[in-house]
Design a protein around this motif. Structure first.
Motif, mmCIF file in Angstrom:
data_model
loop_
_atom_site.group_PDB
_atom_site.id
_atom_site.type_symbol
_atom_site.label_atom_id
_atom_site.label_comp_id
_atom_site.label_asym_id
_atom_site.label_seq_id
_atom_site.Cartn_x
_atom_site.Cartn_y
_atom_site.Cartn_z
ATOM 1 N N GLY A 78 -2.048 3.853 -6.872
ATOM 2 C CA GLY A 78 -3.126 2.826 -6.288
ATOM 3 C C GLY A 78 -3.078 2.978 -5.042
ATOM 4 O O GLY A 78 -4.688 2.261 -4.608
ATOM 5 N N TYR A 79 -1.805 3.254 -4.228
ATOM 6 C CA TYR A 79 -2.585 3.114 -2.433
ATOM 7 C C TYR A 79 -3.523 3.800 -2.140
ATOM 8 O O TYR A 79 -4.117 3.679 -1.185
ATOM 9 N N HIS A 104 -3.449 -7.342 -1.400
ATOM 10 C CA HIS A 104 -2.791 -6.060 -1.102
ATOM 11 C C HIS A 104 -2.281 -5.010 -0.157
ATOM 12 O O HIS A 104 -3.658 -4.824 0.301
ATOM 13 N N SER A 144 -1.854 -2.257 0.507
ATOM 14 C CA SER A 144 -3.244 -1.137 0.090
ATOM 15 C C SER A 144 -5.012 -1.611 0.554
ATOM 16 O O SER A 144 -5.737 -0.254 1.272
ATOM 17 N N SER A 176 -1.349 -10.324 -6.651
ATOM 18 C CA SER A 176 0.068 -9.573 -6.720
ATOM 19 C C SER A 176 0.646 -10.500 -7.165
ATOM 20 O O SER A 176 2.061 -10.086 -7.368
ATOM 21 N N ALA A 219 -5.175 -3.950 -10.361
ATOM 22 C CA ALA A 219 -3.511 -3.564 -10.672
ATOM 23 C C ALA A 219 -3.078 -4.094 -11.635
ATOM 24 O O ALA A 219 -2.312 -3.691 -12.517
ATOM 25 N N THR A 260 -4.631 0.225 -11.276
ATOM 26 C CA THR A 260 -3.236 1.742 -11.959
ATOM 27 C C THR A 260 -2.546 1.425 -12.915
ATOM 28 O O THR A 260 -2.459 0.567 -13.368
ATOM 29 N N LYS A 287 1.816 -0.241 -13.242
ATOM 30 C CA LYS A 287 1.634 -1.616 -13.866
ATOM 31 C C LYS A 287 2.108 -1.166 -15.899
ATOM 32 O O LYS A 287 2.562 -1.269 -16.427
#
Ligand code: PLP
Length: 394
Positions: A109-110, A135, A137, A180, A207, A237, A240
């Motif tokens: 995801g990053y 987040h 990222s 998040s 995510a 993502t 998770k």
């Protein structure tokens, strides 16, 4: 003149003094609600494996079968013959799942976030607008881009609109779907309106929404019923709720082809192991079909919140499995986290810079595999520790 190690050690000592030192604990079992950590049996309330798929037998079986069929390493990048049948099949299934023409797999995801932001904003006249609580990222994508980047107040569409006014060049609006560290939802319908008014491009990193939100687990796009015109850049993502690894971007043909050509974190990296894609195909099926998982999770969330309220714990405005308890103080957060671990409960103690200063918290996450008794036991233990440490509880 200090040596390299001396200089580094001074900085590390300062971090320790500030109660910001990060430590790893040794996990000696599969990721689940019952885990072994540092040789001790614990109940985990800190994993993002919301639907209990990370060690689900059919996901594991698909992983094994994928490895037997395709080997372990993909051996190359997607563009140089590393793009396997399993990657392609998963991308097609994710496109159907998100109701977008196409989806593109990224290794994490990053990398999906960084690569997408950089591929879409190359020019000095471009602008990136980010929610302040995004987040890391996404924030890093804004910092790394040549475009101008500005951060609007959390979920404050009026502030965003002010910042967008009169700006030329591309306008990329970037937000977490489910935040998040707070668990609250982005105000997506408002953001959609703002983007339509100012011709901005909306990018949502969902995510923590995929698998959990929406009747079929389609995340916030499904929850709010947002079409591709309204939400053109959708990131998900796989580490998770999917319980596997990797990430994807879903959108138009033009968007996905642009990413294949220009997203450097896509082009210059080894493709995911195909077996990870096989495993994810299995978890995607379960996640869509087994709606009971979302229903059970929803009832556990209600249980947790009403129990916490009764005990006078400070909850945040979250309807998701991310249920932080605010403690404000970094040192207190660490102490409570340590004491909980001694009592057999694992929760994340989250401090700056992950969250703003003076907003340290326990990040408690719920999984479909928890029982009501386990939730009650966590809350009882937590409230006992807090009474002990600070008399915080009424
Ligand atoms: C975890 C997370 C990411 C990073 O995804 P990885 O696949 O773990 O690299 C990106 N965005 C948000 C909001 C996240 O919570």
């Amino acid at each position: 003149m200090f040596s390299m190690d001396q200089q580094l050690l001074i900085k590390l000592a300062q971090r320790n003094e500030d109660n910001l030192y990060r430590q790893r604990h040794l996990l000696q079992s599969p990721q689940s609600t019952h885990v072994q950590v540092n040789g001790k049996d614990c109940i985990a309330f800190c994993s993002n494996d919301y639907l209990g798929l990370a060690s689900h037998p059919s996901v594991v079986a698909s992983f094994r079968k994928g490895a037997e069929t395709f080997g372990v390493g993909s051996g190359a990048s997607h563009l140089v013959y590393g793009h396997s049948y399993e990657h392609q099949a998963l991308e097609e299934e994710l496109a159907v799942f998100t109701q977008r023409p196409r989806a593109l797999l990224f290794s994490t995801g990053y990398m999906a976030n960084l690569g997408t932001i950089l591929a879409l904003t190359g020019n000095k006249n471009d602008h990136i607008f980010e929610d302040r609580l995004n987040h890391a990222s996404l924030i890093d994508g804004g910092v790394a881009s040549k475009a101008k980047c500005s951060r609007y107040r959390h979920s404050d569409t009026a502030d965003l609109l002010n910042r967008m006014k009169g700006v030329n060049g591309r306008k990329l609006i970037v937000t977490d779907g489910v935040f998040s560290m707070d668990g609250d939802l982005a105000v997506l319908p408002d953001l959609v309106n703002a983007c339509q008014k100012e011709q901005g491009w909306l990018m949502v990193d969902d995510a923590h929404g995929f698998g959990v939100m929406g009747n079929n687990g389609g995340g916030l796009a499904e929850h709010f019923g947002l079409s591709i015109e309204e939400l053109p850049i959708l990131v998900g993502t796989l580490g998770k709720a999917f319980g596997t690894f990797g990430a994807f971007v879903a959108g138009s043909e033009a968007l996905i082809e642009t990413l294949i050509q220009y997203a450097r974190t896509y082009v210059y990296t080894t493709a995911l192991p195909p077996a990870v894609a096989s495993a994810t195909r299995a978890s995607l099926k379960i996640l869509q079909q087994e709606t009971w998982r979302r229903e059970k999770l929803a009832s556990l969330i209600v249980r947790f919140r009403s129990g916490a309220e009764t005990l006078g714990l400070e909850l945040m405005k979250s309807t998701t499995p991310i249920q932080p308890i605010l403690l404000y103080d970094d040192e207190l957060a660490i102490k409570v986290g340590d004491r909980l671990r001694e009592n057999g409960f694992l929760v994340g103690a989250i401090r700056r810079p992950t969250v703003p200063i003076n907003s340290a918290r326990l990040r408690i996450t719920l999984s479909v595999k928890h029982t009501e008794e386990e939730i009650d036991a966590l809350l009882d233990t937590l409230s006992g520790i807090l009474t002990d440490l600070r008399g915080l509880v009424k």
